[in-house]
Scaffold this active site. Structure first.
Site, short mmCIF file in Angstrom:
data_model
loop_
_atom_site.label_atom_id
_atom_site.label_comp_id
_atom_site.label_asym_id
_atom_site.label_seq_id
_atom_site.Cartn_x
_atom_site.Cartn_y
_atom_site.Cartn_z
N GLU A 1 -9.38 -10.23 -7.90
CA GLU A 1 -8.43 -9.12 -7.73
C GLU A 1 -7.32 -9.16 -8.79
OE1 GLU A 1 -7.32 -9.52 -3.60
OE2 GLU A 1 -9.28 -8.81 -2.91
N ASN B 1 -1.77 -0.18 7.45
CA ASN B 1 -1.24 -1.53 7.66
C ASN B 1 -0.41 -2.08 6.49
OD1 ASN B 1 -3.38 -2.08 6.00
ND2 ASN B 1 -4.43 -3.46 7.41
N HIS C 1 -1.66 -5.52 1.36
CA HIS C 1 -2.94 -6.18 1.08
C HIS C 1 -2.66 -7.60 0.61
CE1 HIS C 1 -6.91 -7.08 -0.58
NE2 HIS C 1 -6.24 -7.62 -1.59
N LYS D 1 0.84 -1.20 0.00
CA LYS D 1 0.00 0.00 0.00
C LYS D 1 0.88 1.26 0.00
CE LYS D 1 -3.85 -2.27 2.40
NZ LYS D 1 -4.67 -2.26 3.64
P1 IDP Z 1 -7.60 -7.06 5.23
O1 IDP Z 1 -6.79 -6.01 4.50
O2 IDP Z 1 -6.81 -7.66 6.35
O3 IDP Z 1 -8.19 -8.07 4.30
P2 IDP Z 1 -10.26 -5.89 5.41
O4 IDP Z 1 -11.24 -6.14 6.49
O5 IDP Z 1 -10.51 -6.50 4.07
O6 IDP Z 1 -8.82 -6.31 5.96
O7 IDP Z 1 -10.12 -4.32 5.27
C1 IDP Z 1 -9.42 -3.77 4.18
C2 IDP Z 1 -8.55 -2.65 4.67
O8 IDP Z 1 -9.37 -1.61 5.19
C3 IDP Z 1 -7.63 -3.00 5.85
O9 IDP Z 1 -6.43 -3.64 5.44
C4 IDP Z 1 -7.37 -1.64 6.44
O10 IDP Z 1 -6.42 -0.90 5.66
C5 IDP Z 1 -8.72 -0.98 6.27
N1 IDP Z 1 -9.55 -1.15 7.48
C6 IDP Z 1 -10.23 -2.24 7.86
N2 IDP Z 1 -10.88 -2.04 9.03
C7 IDP Z 1 -10.58 -0.77 9.39
C8 IDP Z 1 -10.93 0.04 10.52
O11 IDP Z 1 -11.66 -0.38 11.44
N3 IDP Z 1 -10.42 1.30 10.54
C9 IDP Z 1 -9.62 1.80 9.54
N4 IDP Z 1 -9.28 1.07 8.47
C10 IDP Z 1 -9.74 -0.19 8.40
MG MG Z 2 -9.64 -7.87 2.83
#
Ligand code: IDP
Ligand code: MG
Length: 153
Positions: A129, A115, A118, A12
């Site tokens: 994707e 984080n 992805h 990212k």
């Molecule tokens: P993942 O990336 O681990 O698959 P997902 O639930 O698919 O997690 O969420 C996609 C992305 O959205 C996360 O990696 C993170 O960057 C962001 N995200 C998810 N939940 C939150 C939150 O509660 N606050 C802020 N950003 C979030």
């Molecule tokens: Mg995800």
């Protein structure tokens, strides 16, 4: 289980800005996965809204889209045994504070909203994707004798 399973992994914008691209690639190479596609892109809002279509409606959705648009992303496809699930294990939990040391998120970041990487969460998402980020001709179907001979029995 097939040795040619593919997953979509992306560094990212924060991971790119912080110079973590090489370290993230290194972990997948070290594990024995094969890099079959790689490019740096600055994705459009529309592109990201489709990528994250399952999260539309979440309170963090707008900030997620602007975060992902804040700079270039390094998009990759990695191939190998159980690549989708193992890719997720290597990334760590969505919330880096819950990611074990030794995972990418557990070692390099602290907040869910930054984080750094992805990874596809299922084989179906991976296929969707990969097709969303790459044209067929951008994916390189090649043989690595080293991987075939020394990573797999
Ligand atoms: P993942 O990336 O681990 O698959 P997902 O639930 O698919 O997690 O969420 C996609 C992305 O959205 C996360 O990696 C993170 O960057 C962001 N995200 C998810 N939940 C939150 C939150 O509660 N606050 C802020 N950003 C979030
Ligand atoms: Mg995800």
């Amino acid at each position: 289980m097939a040795n040619n399973e593919r997953t979509f992994i992306a560094v990212k914008p924060d991971g790119v800005q912080r110079g973590l691209v090489g370290k993230i690639i290194q972990r997948f190479e070290d594990r024995g996965y094969k890099l079959v596609a790689l490019k740096q892109v600055t994705p459009s809002k529309d592109h990201l809204e489709v990528h994250y279509q399952d999260l539309k409606g979440k309170p963090f959705f707008p900030s997620l889209i602007s975060y992902m648009q804040s700079g270039p992303v390094v998009a990759m496809v990695w191939q190998g045994l159980d690549a989708v699930k193992q890719g997720r294990v290597m990334l760590g939990a969505t919330n880096p504070l819950q990611s074990a040391p030794g995972t990418i998120r557990g070692d390099f970041c602290v907040q869910t909203g930054r984080n750094i990487c992805h990874g596809s969460d299922s084989v179906d998402s991976a296929n969707r994707e990969i097709a969303h980020w790459f044209k067929t001709e951008e994916i390189n179907d090649y043989t690595s004798d080293q991987i075939n001979k020394w990573v797999y029995e």
